[in-house]
Design a protein around this motif. Structure first.
Motif, short mmCIF file in Angstrom:
data_model
loop_
_atom_site.label_atom_id
_atom_site.label_comp_id
_atom_site.label_asym_id
_atom_site.label_seq_id
_atom_site.Cartn_x
_atom_site.Cartn_y
_atom_site.Cartn_z
N GLY A 230 -0.94 7.74 -11.21
CA GLY A 230 -1.77 6.93 -10.61
C GLY A 230 -1.98 6.82 -9.17
N ARG A 231 -1.15 7.76 -8.43
CA ARG A 231 -1.31 7.70 -7.23
C ARG A 231 -2.09 9.08 -6.69
NH1 ARG A 231 2.43 4.88 -3.90
NH2 ARG A 231 3.69 3.36 -5.17
N GLY A 232 -2.85 8.85 -5.87
CA GLY A 232 -3.11 10.08 -5.08
C GLY A 232 -2.60 10.41 -3.73
N ARG A 233 -3.13 11.19 -3.11
CA ARG A 233 -2.45 11.82 -1.88
C ARG A 233 -2.48 10.58 -0.70
NH1 ARG A 233 -4.10 17.44 0.48
NH2 ARG A 233 -3.24 17.79 -1.61
N GLY A 234 -3.53 9.82 -0.73
CA GLY A 234 -3.47 8.63 -0.08
C GLY A 234 -2.91 7.42 -0.59
N GLY A 235 -2.31 7.31 -1.56
CA GLY A 235 -1.96 6.13 -2.23
C GLY A 235 -2.20 5.90 -3.62
N TRP A 236 -2.72 4.75 -4.23
CA TRP A 236 -3.08 4.60 -5.53
C TRP A 236 -4.42 5.51 -5.84
CZ3 TRP A 236 0.20 2.52 -8.39
CH2 TRP A 236 1.03 1.28 -7.98
N GLY A 237 -4.61 5.86 -7.41
CA GLY A 237 -5.67 6.85 -7.73
C GLY A 237 -6.70 5.88 -7.87
N PRO A 238 -7.66 6.41 -8.70
CA PRO A 238 -8.65 5.38 -9.18
C PRO A 238 -8.51 3.96 -9.50
CG PRO A 238 -8.96 7.55 -10.30
CD PRO A 238 -7.62 7.51 -9.74
N VAL A 239 -9.01 3.13 -8.52
CA VAL A 239 -8.67 1.78 -9.05
C VAL A 239 -10.13 0.79 -9.63
CG1 VAL A 239 -7.85 -0.52 -8.04
CG2 VAL A 239 -6.73 1.63 -7.42
N SER A 240 -10.20 0.38 -10.72
CA SER A 240 -11.40 -0.35 -11.01
C SER A 240 -11.54 -1.42 -10.10
CB SER A 240 -11.21 -0.85 -12.25
OG SER A 240 -11.16 0.20 -12.95
N GLY A 241 -12.98 -1.84 -9.71
CA GLY A 241 -13.01 -2.84 -9.22
C GLY A 241 -13.03 -4.25 -10.01
#
Length: 321
Positions: free
Chosen positions: A134-145
């Motif tokens: 769930g993490r991308g290079r900059g932190g969390w991956g896709p997060v639903s609104g």
């Protein structure tokens, strides 16, 4: 905290779709504002409709079972078992109950927990459970609104014909406007779901939904009960006594109401199907309530005629007959 949707419908958590549908129909007939005039019936009917919307949709029901009332705020990639373990560790149950304080929203629901000791950063806690998932290079991956809701006020005429609105909204991404179409026949308190028009997701996550809550403004002429319209119909004494046909304005255009012979004040004259429309069923009705009026300044001739009527008539309005 919202009541459990299964409890609202009165079904077990393993109920199949046919049981859920039967339970909804039974309670809807009992609680619908058109039938039940109890002051709290409308709120219970809205609660029932919301519970049915969740449990009748297999995908929503699956997420509700996993995440409880937070199901719309939790990222689609979150593992339900890990989510429950993380919330239990932080002092909250899986349905959103809390034993301490929480801060802003994150991909797993509420973001920070503050209990009796030091703050616990839920992001770090869940990161330890999931590792890099769930993490991308900059932190969390896709997060639903997140889902959002806003009220929209309509006139009776707009509720009848449908209308358009330009809404001004503000969220984390800043102010924005959207054009929405309100369908004909909406009722007060109705929720309209606009998919993908809620809070913006991050990291490529889907946007949440926007829910419009319909409020119908008071009207100088019409009174609304569910889909039924009520209007006063002023009558002269002779029109009420002799009967007549009169033109009447409705939100759908002119109509004619037949006044039977011997109509008394407060008698309701029904115009079937002339209330608010209903794409999913029968429309409401319009009720014209008779209101007999007498002039405060009679001419000499009018007075003589009324006096003559008073002498020859055997009618006693105070009689129980």
């Amino acid at each position: 905290m919202a009541r459990d949707s299964y409890e609202v419908l009165g079904v077990s958590r393993d109920a199949d779709q046919s049981e859920i549908q039967r339970a909804y129909r039974k309670l809807a007939r009992k609680l619908h504002p058109d039938v039940n005039k109890d002051p709290g019936a409308e709120d219970r009917f809205k609660e029932l409709s919301e519970a049915y919307d969740v449990l009748s949709d297999p995908d929503q029901r699956k997420r509700y079972d996993a995440f409880g009332e937070n199901f719309r705020r939790v990222d689609a990639n979150v593992d339900p078992d890990a989510y429950r373990r993380a919330r239990a560790y932080a002092g909250a149950d899986a349905t959103g109950g809390r034993s301490g304080g929480w801060g802003g929203a994150g991909p797993y629901g509420d973001f920070r927990y503050s209990g009796s000791g030091d703050d616990v950063d839920l992001e770090d806690l869940l990161g330890g459970i999931f590792g890099a998932r769930g993490r991308g290079r900059g932190g969390w991956g896709p997060v639903s609104g997140s889902d959002q809701e806003t009220e929209v006020e309509l006139s009776v005429e707009e509720a009848y014909t449908g209308t358009q609105r330009t809404l001004s909204l503000r969220d984390a991404a800043g102010p924005r406007t959207i054009d929405v179409v309100i369908p004909a026949g909406v009722v007060d308190g109705q929720r309209i779901r606009l998919r993908g028009q809620g809070g913006q997701g991050s990291g490529g996550g889907e946007a949440g939904d926007l829910y419009l809550i319909v409020r119908i403004a008071p009207h100088p002429r019409y009174r609304l009960e569910g889909r039924d319209l009520h209007v006063m119909l002023p009558l002269a004494a002779w029109e009420a006594a002799l009967g007549t046909s009169l033109p009447i304005e409705t939100p759908g255009g002119p109509a004619t109401v037949k006044v039977p012979v011997g109509t008394s004040s407060h008698r309701r004259l029904r115009l079937k199907g002339r209330g608010l429309p209903n794409k999913a069923g029968k429309p409401g009705d319009l009720y014209a309530e008779a209101q007999i009026k007498v002039s405060k300044s009679l001419s000499a001739e009018e007075r003589k005629l009324f006096e003559k009527l008073g002498k020859v008539s055997t009618f006693d309005p105070r009689s129980s007959q």
